[in-house]
Scaffold this motif. Structure first.
Motif, PDB file in Angstrom:
ATOM      1  N   TYR A  34      26.386 -22.798 -19.878  1.00 28.41           N
ATOM      2  CA  TYR A  34      25.133 -22.013 -19.597  1.00 28.41           C
ATOM      3  C   TYR A  34      24.172 -23.166 -19.197  1.00 28.41           C
ATOM      4  O   TYR A  34      24.040 -24.516 -19.680  1.00 28.41           O
ATOM      5  N   VAL A  44      17.352 -26.612 -20.564  1.00 35.72           N
ATOM      6  CA  VAL A  44      18.227 -26.121 -21.652  1.00 35.72           C
ATOM      7  C   VAL A  44      19.499 -25.885 -21.084  1.00 35.72           C
ATOM      8  O   VAL A  44      19.654 -25.557 -19.804  1.00 35.72           O
ATOM      9  N   GLY A  46      23.888 -24.911 -22.414  1.00 36.27           N
ATOM     10  CA  GLY A  46      24.754 -24.557 -23.567  1.00 36.27           C
ATOM     11  C   GLY A  46      26.233 -24.711 -23.317  1.00 36.27           C
ATOM     12  O   GLY A  46      26.698 -25.175 -22.194  1.00 36.27           O
ATOM     13  N   LEU A  55      27.927 -19.772 -27.814  1.00 38.57           N
ATOM     14  CA  LEU A  55      27.274 -20.763 -27.127  1.00 38.57           C
ATOM     15  C   LEU A  55      26.342 -21.254 -28.066  1.00 38.57           C
ATOM     16  O   LEU A  55      25.826 -20.890 -29.003  1.00 38.57           O
ATOM     17  N   TYR A  57      23.132 -24.367 -28.247  1.00 33.39           N
ATOM     18  CA  TYR A  57      22.203 -24.795 -26.968  1.00 33.39           C
ATOM     19  C   TYR A  57      21.854 -26.052 -27.375  1.00 33.39           C
ATOM     20  O   TYR A  57      21.601 -26.538 -28.639  1.00 33.39           O
ATOM     21  N   LYS A  74      20.062 -20.768 -30.980  1.00 34.58           N
ATOM     22  CA  LYS A  74      18.948 -20.115 -29.660  1.00 34.58           C
ATOM     23  C   LYS A  74      17.794 -21.044 -29.633  1.00 34.58           C
ATOM     24  O   LYS A  74      17.502 -21.735 -30.465  1.00 34.58           O
TER      25      LYS A  74
END
Length: 79
Positions: A34, A44, A46, A55, A57, A74
């Motif tokens: 991600y 950001v 992931g 995931l 991050y 998160k």
């Protein structure tokens, strides 16, 4: 995703994201599951955990290197 810092994140397959420049050339390898656009040289990103089901991050710089020492469940972006 929009181009920020001359790059855009592109999700090319399930759990695979790369960064391309405005010419469409890949500039950061497909090492992330991600990725968001860069803001002030930081994005950001992931990766999948060891079970490949969740995931995690963190933050990367514009070369694709991790700049955070920790990973999080998160991360919220206000940009």
């Amino acid at each position: 995703m929009p181009f920020k810092s001359g790059m855009a994140s592109v999700h090319i397959a399930d759990n695979t994201a790369i960064f391309v420049n405005k010419a469409g050339e890949q500039v950061i390898d497909a090492q992330f599951a991600y990725a968001e656009s860069f803001h002030n040289g930081i994005a950001v990103a992931g990766i999948l955990d060891t079970s490949r089901t969740k995931l995690m991050y963190g933050f990367i710089d514009d070369t694709g290197r991790w700049i955070s020492n920790s990973f999080y469940d998160k991360i919220y972006s206000e940009a």
